[in-house]
Design an enzyme around this catalytic site. Sequence first.
Site, PDB file in Angstrom:
ATOM      1  N   GLY A 171     -75.261 -19.417  11.023  1.00 11.95           N
ATOM      2  CA  GLY A 171     -75.542 -17.838  10.502  1.00 11.95           C
ATOM      3  C   GLY A 171     -74.172 -18.319   9.176  1.00 11.95           C
ATOM      4  CD  GLU A 214     -60.235 -18.835  11.568  1.00 12.58           C
ATOM      5  OE1 GLU A 214     -59.858 -17.696  10.955  1.00 12.58           O
ATOM      6  OE2 GLU A 214     -61.757 -18.748  11.140  1.00 12.58           O
ATOM      7  CE  LYS A 235     -70.679 -19.475  11.952  1.00 13.20           C
ATOM      8  NZ  LYS A 235     -70.924 -18.792  11.318  1.00 13.20           N
ATOM      9  NE  ARG A 294     -90.609  -7.032  19.293  1.00 13.69           N
ATOM     10  CZ  ARG A 294     -90.892  -5.596  19.305  1.00 13.69           C
ATOM     11  NH1 ARG A 294     -90.923  -5.347  17.792  1.00 13.69           N
ATOM     12  NH2 ARG A 294     -90.475  -4.434  19.945  1.00 13.69           N
TER      13      ARG A 294
END
Lengths: 348, 88
Positions: free
Chosen positions: A170, A219, A176, A260
């Site tokens: 992402g 980090e 993340k 879904r």
Amino acid sequence: MKDQLRNIKEIRKEFITVDFFYKECMNRFKIKKISGKDIPSKKVITDQDIHRPGLALSGYFDLFTYKKIQIFGNTEIEYLRKITREDRIKNLNKFFSYDVPCIIITDNNDAPPDLKELADKFNVPLFKTSYPTTKFSYFISDFLDDQFSSQIVLHGSFVDVYGIGLLFSGKSGIGKSEIALDLIERGHRLVADDVVVLSKKAETVLMGSGTSLVEHFMEIRGLGIIDVKSIFGIRSIRYQKRVEVIVELELWDQNRTYERTGLDHKNIKILDVDIEFIKLPIFPGKNITVIVEVIALNYLCKHYGYNAAQVFKKKLSRKIHENKLKEKDPRNIEQINRTIEYFEHDFE
Amino acid sequence: MIEKEVTIVNKAGMHTRPASAIVKIAARYKSDFYISKNNFQVNGKSIIGVMTLAAEQGSKLTLTFDGPDEVWFADEMIKFFENGFGEL
């Protein structure tokens, strides 16, 4: 994810030095150096296959694949012993006129006469192993296959959740690392953060690990660099893991449709390996960590043969079929069936 | 998409301080930003990624900018590299 993959270059080692090969393999595969000289630093292995030079030793050098590691098994050793000294020296001289990377004698055989001297003369490292040829070939092939495998470097976080390798991808700043940290706190194990190296193992397995520089440092925005191993301890890390599911995080977008039912299985190809791919929308207040744990558990269920979406689908189809066969109530009243038809006296 | 090769000119290389400055500049722009060294490509918005390159003086890096504000982004970043991260 697809954008990221489009821009990524595949990396593959062009060669490994014989010295590196020896250092990595001497204990693993019981290899001993028997040539008297140091391994020349310019000796490299460029081919992941190995070769048994039986025909070459008998004097037939057409199509001789000299760039491969040369394995001398029982046949080669026995043959070199049986032929006359003159033939042996002639054939070996021709053999060494090719730039072979190294020779490995298997099955604890002793080097036949003249081989060691000529190997030293031509600066070709000579090794010996106690493993029989077939077993040894298998070990070495697997090692070389791994060394020369295709690799890519991805930006993401890679965590082992209940034994399932989940790789989060992402945009930068989507969280993340924070999700990884949350998972570590709940007892899961970090493999790598930010820079994940993916390698193809065999043809169908994708392995992931961090880099030797970063290891388990990460980090956290606003905090800086932390070391997961020193904060959370040995149980919170691991060095390698098979990649099983890729979870792409993105901000909830009203105009997008999200999965879904879970019936439409989506896969993504990385280095030609099919990996399950889940796009996970996130928004403030949504507990991603728990959802991620459920992704891992659901993957486990499927692996062990229980696919919830499929089971539910079958249940629904059966119910629809029963309804069709049932005699219609003329008053047209639909009944809803509770899980428990009769509430006994458990009212608390 | 803009691609540009740059050379590390300052003596200390792309160490922690410049790496942190690079990601701070990068965070102000929308475009994607990648840095690669010898085919090893990292996300230029991740400080761990940038530091992983361990780029020494004289090493050549390829910067890639891709997105709506890539022109301004590339301009500022390339200048920052050419000025040796302000350490010359």
